[in-house]
Design an enzyme around this catalytic site. Structure first.
Site, short mmCIF file in Angstrom:
data_model
loop_
_atom_site.label_atom_id
_atom_site.label_comp_id
_atom_site.label_asym_id
_atom_site.label_seq_id
_atom_site.Cartn_x
_atom_site.Cartn_y
_atom_site.Cartn_z
N GLU A 385 0.76 -1.22 -0.08
CA GLU A 385 0.11 -0.14 0.18
C GLU A 385 1.01 1.19 0.26
OE1 GLU A 385 -2.85 -0.25 -0.76
OE2 GLU A 385 -3.40 -2.23 -0.22
N HIS A 391 3.75 6.16 -5.28
CA HIS A 391 3.30 6.28 -6.66
C HIS A 391 2.38 7.65 -6.82
CE1 HIS A 391 2.02 4.17 -10.61
NE2 HIS A 391 2.47 5.24 -10.82
#
Length: 599
Positions: A385, A391
């Site tokens: 996660e 990201h």
């Protein structure tokens, strides 16, 4: 534990998004009021480039507000899904998004009615730089975009169309009530979404069996209702695919990211070609557990002992940091920032949404929801996660709002790459044979759970959607048969297929987000290739990877991965991943007999 009993340091800091619920409500009403301003742009955005640019900037402004409102309302709702206040906020946020979609439905048809040469000439102006890809994607979808009136109707229908998903989420998240089972010492344990897999990962076989039967027995009592809900969700997907001139629902969903259908078919084909490896792993598991029959409630049980059964969250953070060290100083600093500043909602509480995810709004740091139980699997969930979260952080930091949002296809690459780096680190840094065997098994489990299992899910969706497209209604009997037969194919003759497993489709929420799960399988394939490159090439490998990580939605997912050196239009990444699975399986088969496997 009730939500109010959680220590504040273990909860996410939602005040970084809004200082109070009232501040969110103010934005909600502001956005609702702004929607009326779209009227002045109808039939005007194509008249001159100045009006088009003004519209695009206004659209960014209101969408930024709506995104914050939607994310905040739903994350607060997910803290405790029995809280009626946040149920209401979530509903209002959903209504805002639907109204926004309806108000902007005129835009794409109007753009598509323009002279493309004129439009492309306008886009050459530097002030349109941020919007070139957005407009080019609209042009790419021309064959599937309808007239203004029809688009407006379709946009208004979205809230109604989400009913099946919402009904299932409410049942599965708030209303479902699992029974209590007893462990070998007579202690009563109430089954929850959060503790079910940890129970199945434990050594108490009778507890595993009882929990397995109790959980699926609960779903079985509602199987007809859940089947009708799932069928309704597939029906709405078929409706939109039909009116938008797609040959199938799969084609429609894959087209959102411009993913060739061959990528999906290649995945299933390569996995089928290597089904013998999965069957070998099932056989190994049966031998290692020393059972006469291997049941479905045995598939998570550890086949080698590990001295560290429970991992405190503080230790989990250190493990993840060490494992991701090859990503470089900047990445680790951002990871630490998330750890230190309450990006993460850590532990389970009554009513909390099950599972784990990363989410957020542009301009605000990302958030992570966990239901941390102290298992090694949950340490990997943390790495996974935070891969999503970073990201998002890097995409938001390097792309404009309109280009920051990356497609799910590449999202699962970033998260799974983190898992791959972590497992390699842990394997490299232990001399304990039992611990190493446990880690190899965990990696094998990742392949089983991510590559094989998610491909099986993908095949289930392919079959069931095709059935509805051909006019069939998905009853509980049909769904159970399809799912049972797939389990038989994937697990092979050494697995006893307990009848309850036929109901597992009923507990998979991802099926309400059609043709999503295959991306976990393609993601692990790409991630293994990328993590290998990072470990072998060091800074140069990270540099190429960062081209992908900072790309957001600025290119098609396939092209972003090519920047990092992976071509998902070929079978090679999947085949390479399964080669690694075979290597690990060989190692495990050679070594497990020398290890105490009486877990």
């Amino acid at each position: 534990m009730k939500r109010e009993e959680q220590k504040i340091e273990n909860t996410w800091k939602m005040e970084d998004m809004y200082s109070s619920d009232q501040a969110m409500e103010n934005d909600l009403y502001k956005a609702l009021k702004m929607i009326s301003e779209y009227n002045k742009y109808k039939d005007n955005v194509s008249k001159n480039k100045e009006t088009l640019l003004e519209y695009l900037k206004f659209n960014d402004e209101i969408n930024l507000i709506a995104e914050k409102v939607y994310v905040y309302s739903n994350q607060k709702y997910h803290e405790d899904m029995t809280n009626s206040k946040y149920q209401t906020y979530s509903g209002k946020a959903q209504k805002l998004v639907v109204e926004l979609g309806s108000a902007t439905a005129f835009f794409e048809p109007e753009i598509l009615e323009m002279d493309e040469n004129v439009l492309k000439e306008w886009l050459e102006n530097k002030e349109f730089a941020d919007y070139r890809r957005y407009i080019s994607e609209i042009l790419r979808a021309k064959a599937h975009t309808l007239d203004k009136k029809t688009e407006e109707i379709l946009a208004k229908s979205k809230r109604m169309a989400s009913a099946a998903d919402n009904i299932y989420a409410m049942y599965n998240g708030a209303d479902i009530d699992f029974p209590t089972v007893k462990d070998k010492d007579g202690n009563e344990i109430k089954i929850t979404h959060g503790n079910f897999v940890p129970i199945l990962s434990g050594a108490d076989r009778q507890l595993r069996k009882d929990a397995f039967k109790a959980l699926y027995g609960t779903y079985g009592k509602m199987k007809n209702t859940i089947a009708a809900t799932y069928n309704a969700n597939v029906e709405q997907a078929c409706f939109y695919a039909d009116v938008r001139n797609y040959p199938s629902t799969r084609a429609m969903y894959l087209d959102e990211s411009n993913i060739p259908e061959e990528v999906y078919d290649n995945l299933i084909e390569v996995v089928h070609e290597h089904m013998d490896l999965m069957h070998r792993y099932v056989s190994l598991r049966k031998k290692a557990l020393g059972v006469d029959q291997l049941h479905m409630y045995d598939v998570y049980a550890p086949i080698v002992e590990t001295p560290d059964k429970k991992i405190p969250f503080e230790k989990a953070k250190e493990m993840v940091k060490a494992g991701l060290a090859p990503m470089g100083k900047d990445y680790i600093n951002k990871l630490q920032e998330g750890f230190d500043n309450r990006w993460i909602d850590i532990y389970e509480n009554e009513g909390k949404r099950s599972g784990a995810y990363s989410w957020g709004a542009y301009g605000i740091h990302p958030y992570v929801l966990l239901n941390y139980q102290g298992t090694l699997d949950h340490v990997f969930t943390l790495a996974h996660e935070m891969g999503h979260a970073l990201h998002s952080y890097y995409s938001d930091s390097n792309q404009s709002y309109i280009n920051a949002g990356y497609k799910i296809f590449v999202a699962e690459v970033a998260s799974t790459c983190n898992e791959s780096l972590l497992i390699h680190y842990l394997l490299k840094n232990t001399d304990d044979k039992a611990e190493k065997a446990y880690l190899i098994n965990h990696f094998l489990e990742q392949f089983k759970g991510t590559l094989y299992r998610q491909t099986m899910f993908a095949e289930f969706e392919k079959i069931t959607h095709k059935m509805v497209e051909e006019g069939e209604t998905l009853t509980s009997d049909i769904l159970c048969k399809v799912y049972y037969d797939l389990n038989k194919q994937y697990f092979g003759e050494n697995m006893v297929l307990d009848e309850e497993i036929a109901l597992e489709w009923a507990r998979i929420p991802h099926f309400y987000n059609p043709f999503y799960v295959y991306q976990y399988a393609t993601g692990i394939s790409a991630a293994i290739a990328l993590s290998k490159k990072i470990m072998e090439q060091g800074e140069a490998g990270v540099k190429d990877y960062m081209k992908f990580l900072t790309g957001g939605g600025s290119k098609d997912p396939i092209d972003l991965l090519k920047l990092a050196g992976v071509d998902m239009t070929t079978k090679e990444p999947i085949e390479k991943a399964l080669e690694l699975f075979k290597e690990l399986l060989d190692q495990m088969e050679q070594s497990f007999l020398s290890i105490d496997t009486n877990a």
